[in-house]
Motif scaffolding. Structure first.
Motif, PDB file in Angstrom:
ATOM      1  N   VAL A 186      -5.146  36.216   7.887  1.00 49.49           N
ATOM      2  CA  VAL A 186      -5.107  35.127   8.870  1.00 49.49           C
ATOM      3  C   VAL A 186      -6.528  34.653   9.193  1.00 49.49           C
ATOM      4  O   VAL A 186      -6.794  33.448   9.241  1.00 49.49           O
ATOM      5  N   SER A 187      -7.450  35.593   9.379  1.00 48.96           N
ATOM      6  CA  SER A 187      -8.838  35.229   9.691  1.00 48.96           C
ATOM      7  C   SER A 187      -9.457  34.422   8.556  1.00 48.96           C
ATOM      8  O   SER A 187     -10.141  33.424   8.791  1.00 48.96           O
ATOM      9  N   GLU A 188      -9.235  34.868   7.317  1.00 46.58           N
ATOM     10  CA  GLU A 188      -9.747  34.136   6.159  1.00 46.58           C
ATOM     11  C   GLU A 188      -9.159  32.732   6.086  1.00 46.58           C
ATOM     12  O   GLU A 188      -9.867  31.749   5.858  1.00 46.58           O
ATOM     13  N   LEU A 189      -7.852  32.634   6.271  1.00 50.66           N
ATOM     14  CA  LEU A 189      -7.168  31.352   6.097  1.00 50.66           C
ATOM     15  C   LEU A 189      -7.564  30.354   7.179  1.00 50.66           C
ATOM     16  O   LEU A 189      -7.564  29.145   6.931  1.00 50.66           O
ATOM     17  N   CYS A 190      -7.920  30.829   8.356  1.00 46.00           N
ATOM     18  CA  CYS A 190      -8.438  29.921   9.390  1.00 46.00           C
ATOM     19  C   CYS A 190      -9.753  29.296   8.934  1.00 46.00           C
ATOM     20  O   CYS A 190      -9.998  28.104   9.143  1.00 46.00           O
ATOM     21  N   ILE A 191     -10.597  30.097   8.304  1.00 45.11           N
ATOM     22  CA  ILE A 191     -11.889  29.599   7.817  1.00 45.11           C
ATOM     23  C   ILE A 191     -11.698  28.671   6.624  1.00 45.11           C
ATOM     24  O   ILE A 191     -12.348  27.631   6.511  1.00 45.11           O
ATOM     25  N   VAL A 192     -10.783  29.025   5.729  1.00 42.41           N
ATOM     26  CA  VAL A 192     -10.519  28.205   4.536  1.00 42.41           C
ATOM     27  C   VAL A 192      -9.991  26.826   4.923  1.00 42.41           C
ATOM     28  O   VAL A 192     -10.357  25.803   4.343  1.00 42.41           O
ATOM     29  N   GLY A 193      -9.100  26.784   5.930  1.00 41.12           N
ATOM     30  CA  GLY A 193      -8.637  25.507   6.460  1.00 41.12           C
ATOM     31  C   GLY A 193      -7.717  24.723   5.536  1.00 41.12           C
ATOM     32  O   GLY A 193      -7.751  23.495   5.529  1.00 41.12           O
ATOM     33  N   LYS A 194      -6.877  25.417   4.791  1.00 38.43           N
ATOM     34  CA  LYS A 194      -5.881  24.758   3.941  1.00 38.43           C
ATOM     35  C   LYS A 194      -4.483  24.950   4.560  1.00 38.43           C
ATOM     36  O   LYS A 194      -4.264  25.899   5.322  1.00 38.43           O
ATOM     37  N   PRO A 195      -3.515  24.066   4.252  1.00 35.52           N
ATOM     38  CA  PRO A 195      -2.155  24.237   4.762  1.00 35.52           C
ATOM     39  C   PRO A 195      -1.550  25.560   4.278  1.00 35.52           C
ATOM     40  O   PRO A 195      -1.637  25.879   3.093  1.00 35.52           O
ATOM     41  N   VAL A 196      -0.968  26.294   5.211  1.00 35.60           N
ATOM     42  CA  VAL A 196      -0.453  27.632   4.904  1.00 35.60           C
ATOM     43  C   VAL A 196       1.019  27.757   5.295  1.00 35.60           C
ATOM     44  O   VAL A 196       1.417  27.309   6.371  1.00 35.60           O
ATOM     45  N   ILE A 197       1.790  28.398   4.413  1.00 30.26           N
ATOM     46  CA  ILE A 197       3.131  28.869   4.766  1.00 30.26           C
ATOM     47  C   ILE A 197       3.040  30.383   4.872  1.00 30.26           C
ATOM     48  O   ILE A 197       2.789  31.081   3.884  1.00 30.26           O
ATOM     49  N   GLN A 227      12.776  25.683   0.135  1.00 34.91           N
ATOM     50  CA  GLN A 227      12.644  24.418  -0.595  1.00 34.91           C
ATOM     51  C   GLN A 227      12.465  23.226   0.340  1.00 34.91           C
ATOM     52  O   GLN A 227      11.638  22.343   0.083  1.00 34.91           O
ATOM     53  N   ASN A 228      13.213  23.205   1.441  1.00 43.19           N
ATOM     54  CA  ASN A 228      13.092  22.093   2.396  1.00 43.19           C
ATOM     55  C   ASN A 228      11.714  22.059   3.046  1.00 43.19           C
ATOM     56  O   ASN A 228      11.070  21.001   3.137  1.00 43.19           O
ATOM     57  N   ARG A 229      11.228  23.219   3.487  1.00 40.80           N
ATOM     58  CA  ARG A 229       9.939  23.259   4.180  1.00 40.80           C
ATOM     59  C   ARG A 229       8.788  22.944   3.212  1.00 40.80           C
ATOM     60  O   ARG A 229       7.847  22.243   3.569  1.00 40.80           O
ATOM     61  N   PHE A 230       8.889  23.471   1.998  1.00 42.67           N
ATOM     62  CA  PHE A 230       7.834  23.220   1.009  1.00 42.67           C
ATOM     63  C   PHE A 230       7.820  21.751   0.586  1.00 42.67           C
ATOM     64  O   PHE A 230       6.746  21.145   0.471  1.00 42.67           O
ATOM     65  N   SER A 231       8.995  21.189   0.373  1.00 45.82           N
ATOM     66  CA  SER A 231       9.087  19.774  -0.019  1.00 45.82           C
ATOM     67  C   SER A 231       8.511  18.869   1.053  1.00 45.82           C
ATOM     68  O   SER A 231       7.812  17.890   0.762  1.00 45.82           O
ATOM     69  N   GLU A 232       8.800  19.206   2.308  1.00 44.91           N
ATOM     70  CA  GLU A 232       8.262  18.431   3.443  1.00 44.91           C
ATOM     71  C   GLU A 232       6.733  18.457   3.428  1.00 44.91           C
ATOM     72  O   GLU A 232       6.070  17.430   3.622  1.00 44.91           O
ATOM     73  N   LEU A 259       4.771  19.161   0.821  1.00 44.42           N
ATOM     74  CA  LEU A 259       4.259  18.551  -0.409  1.00 44.42           C
ATOM     75  C   LEU A 259       4.254  17.025  -0.328  1.00 44.42           C
ATOM     76  O   LEU A 259       3.345  16.362  -0.832  1.00 44.42           O
ATOM     77  N   SER A 260       5.261  16.476   0.345  1.00 47.29           N
ATOM     78  CA  SER A 260       5.431  15.017   0.361  1.00 47.29           C
ATOM     79  C   SER A 260       4.644  14.319   1.482  1.00 47.29           C
ATOM     80  O   SER A 260       4.541  13.094   1.505  1.00 47.29           O
ATOM     81  N   SER A 261       4.093  15.101   2.403  1.00 48.95           N
ATOM     82  CA  SER A 261       3.422  14.499   3.558  1.00 48.95           C
ATOM     83  C   SER A 261       1.941  14.869   3.606  1.00 48.95           C
ATOM     84  O   SER A 261       1.568  15.968   4.061  1.00 48.95           O
ATOM     85  N   ALA A 262       1.084  13.954   3.184  1.00 49.81           N
ATOM     86  CA  ALA A 262      -0.367  14.183   3.284  1.00 49.81           C
ATOM     87  C   ALA A 262      -0.786  14.313   4.742  1.00 49.81           C
ATOM     88  O   ALA A 262      -1.697  15.079   5.081  1.00 49.81           O
ATOM     89  N   THR A 263      -0.086  13.592   5.623  1.00 53.69           N
ATOM     90  CA  THR A 263      -0.404  13.640   7.053  1.00 53.69           C
ATOM     91  C   THR A 263      -0.164  15.040   7.614  1.00 53.69           C
ATOM     92  O   THR A 263      -0.991  15.579   8.370  1.00 53.69           O
ATOM     93  N   LEU A 264       0.962  15.649   7.244  1.00 47.71           N
ATOM     94  CA  LEU A 264       1.271  16.999   7.711  1.00 47.71           C
ATOM     95  C   LEU A 264       0.238  17.988   7.176  1.00 47.71           C
ATOM     96  O   LEU A 264      -0.241  18.863   7.912  1.00 47.71           O
ATOM     97  N   ARG A 265      -0.115  17.853   5.903  1.00 51.45           N
ATOM     98  CA  ARG A 265      -1.105  18.756   5.320  1.00 51.45           C
ATOM     99  C   ARG A 265      -2.447  18.629   6.045  1.00 51.45           C
ATOM    100  O   ARG A 265      -3.109  19.623   6.354  1.00 51.45           O
ATOM    101  N   GLU A 266      -2.845  17.409   6.335  1.00 47.59           N
ATOM    102  CA  GLU A 266      -4.121  17.188   7.035  1.00 47.59           C
ATOM    103  C   GLU A 266      -4.090  17.763   8.447  1.00 47.59           C
ATOM    104  O   GLU A 266      -5.075  18.340   8.919  1.00 47.59           O
ATOM    105  N   THR A 267      -2.952  17.597   9.133  1.00 45.59           N
ATOM    106  CA  THR A 267      -2.814  18.127  10.496  1.00 45.59           C
ATOM    107  C   THR A 267      -2.922  19.646  10.506  1.00 45.59           C
ATOM    108  O   THR A 267      -3.657  20.233  11.321  1.00 45.59           O
ATOM    109  N   LEU A 268      -2.197  20.302   9.603  1.00 45.50           N
ATOM    110  CA  LEU A 268      -2.245  21.766   9.532  1.00 45.50           C
ATOM    111  C   LEU A 268      -3.653  22.246   9.194  1.00 45.50           C
ATOM    112  O   LEU A 268      -4.144  23.224   9.770  1.00 45.50           O
TER     113      LEU A 268
END
Length: 366
Positions: free
Chosen positions: A274-285, A323-328, A330-339
């Motif tokens: 979790v600490s690493e992924l906060c620094i990396v700053g990429k969308p995470v599931i 599949q639903n959460r991943f597709s959502e 993948l299809s939303s650049a806005t969601l990825r940027e927000t996360l």
């Protein structure tokens, strides 16, 4: 000229204990270039490979953890503990460290306990919101306890606690602008989405099973995968390297490049991850392991999700939700940027420096 400091570190069993210890050692080496370092680990665990790979000497103890259920393996624990305490005493007598640092794991118990008995200044670093057995036992005896979460007064003396965050490898602080280089390093296509799959250093059965089931789904959605399946599962999954869009690894050593190359990450929710992924700053599931004490991985993930900084899918819901959460996502650049923006805002990027500042205080007392 003062004599160079001698620093002994112990932590292992999993990457979550090893890499914080290496990060602390690297920062101390940067500040004290003539310091001498020695690591102590469990002789048959991954630290015996990873620590020398990072450029440090290591000695192994014959030690394992206590199994939480009744098992014959526990019968040998007292003998292993006595053996490890004797060897730890010999190591400390010969090396004569100015400070002893523990980051959790089997071997740090005998080493830090013996250091306390010899009057050597001691510090432990606890990554989780719920400490492991080793650090719980050591907490009353050591000089300083560095933590990453609030509320650890339930387990440790309040006057010894310093909230620092979890140390991370310095290379993870500088992944900006490495995307093209990183994709070329892994021979990835630049016109495909890239998914990084992390199940911890040993691997995660449920995550591996999920990825295997979804390979056609990923292919249909133009997704290529860097898949760290863990050393326990590599033989089972390595044949998928024959697929064009899949690369399977027992363990990924160049994590800065793996993070830089990817757009979406699937991960366990251990404290170090979790600490690493906060620094990396990429969308995470996050797919937390339900098989840890006090279910702390779920709590770690929930604290991130509450800030709208990640997605959480429980193991029991992977079949119906993934599949639903991943597709959502993948299809939303806005969601990825927000996360990405939100998880990066939670990073404690100075954790390693803060811990080493505490080590320096002990060195000046030694």
């Amino acid at each position: 000229m003062t004599k160079p400091y001698k620093i002994i570190l112990s932590g292992g069993g999993t990457g979550g204990h090893i890499y914080p210890a290496i990060a602390i050692a690297n920062e101390l080496k940067y500040r004290y270039s003539n310091a001498e370092f020695l690591f102590v680990g469990a002789h048959d665990r991954m630290e015996m490979e990873k620590v020398p790979h990072a450029g440090y000497k290591i000695e192994g103890l014959w030690i394992t953890g206590i199994q939480r259920k009744l098992t014959l393996k526990n019968l040998s624990f007292p003998l292993k503990l006595i053996s490890s305490l004797i060897k730890a005493k010999r190591i400390l007598k010969e090396f004569k460290p100015d400070v002893a640092i523990g980051t959790g794991g089997f071997a740090s118990g005998p080493l830090l306990q013996t250091a306390v008995m010899r009057g050597i200044p001691t510090l432990i670093q606890e990554q989780n919101s719920f400490p492991g057995i080793t650090n719980k036992l050591l907490g009353k005896k050591v000089n300083t306890i560095c933590v990453a979460y609030d509320g650890l007064e339930r387990f440790f003396p309040k006057n010894k606690i310093v909230k620092t965050g979890n140390p991370v490898r310095k290379d993870l602080l500088a992944i900006e602008g490495k995307s093209i280089t990183a994709k070329d390093h892994y021979k990835l296509k630049h016109n495909k989405h890239t998914l990084l799959v992390l199940g911890g250093s040993l691997g995660a059965r449920s995550i591996n099973q999920l990825i295997e089931k979804q390979l056609n789904f990923f292919s249909d959605n133009n997704v290529q995968i860097l898949w760290q399946c863990g050393k326990l599962y590599y033989e089972q999954y390595k044949h998928y390297n024959s697929l064009e869009n899949v690369q399977v690894f027992a363990f990924i050593d160049t994590m800065d490049l793996a993070y830089a190359a990817t757009e979406i990450i699937i991960s366990r929710a251990g404290a170090s991850s979790v600490s690493e992924l906060c620094i990396v700053g990429k969308p995470v599931i996050f797919v937390p392991s339900p098989n840890v004490a006090e279910d702390h991985q779920t709590k770690n993930a929930q604290s991130i999700v509450a800030k709208e900084a990640a997605i959480l899918i429980k193991e029991s819901e992977l079949e119906s939700e993934f599949q639903n959460r991943f597709s959502e996502l993948l299809s939303s650049a806005t969601l990825r940027e927000t996360l990405s923006k939100n998880i990066k805002s939670l990073a404690l990027v100075n954790a390693t420096n803060a811990i080493v500042n505490e080590v320096e205080k002990l060195l000046k007392q030694s």
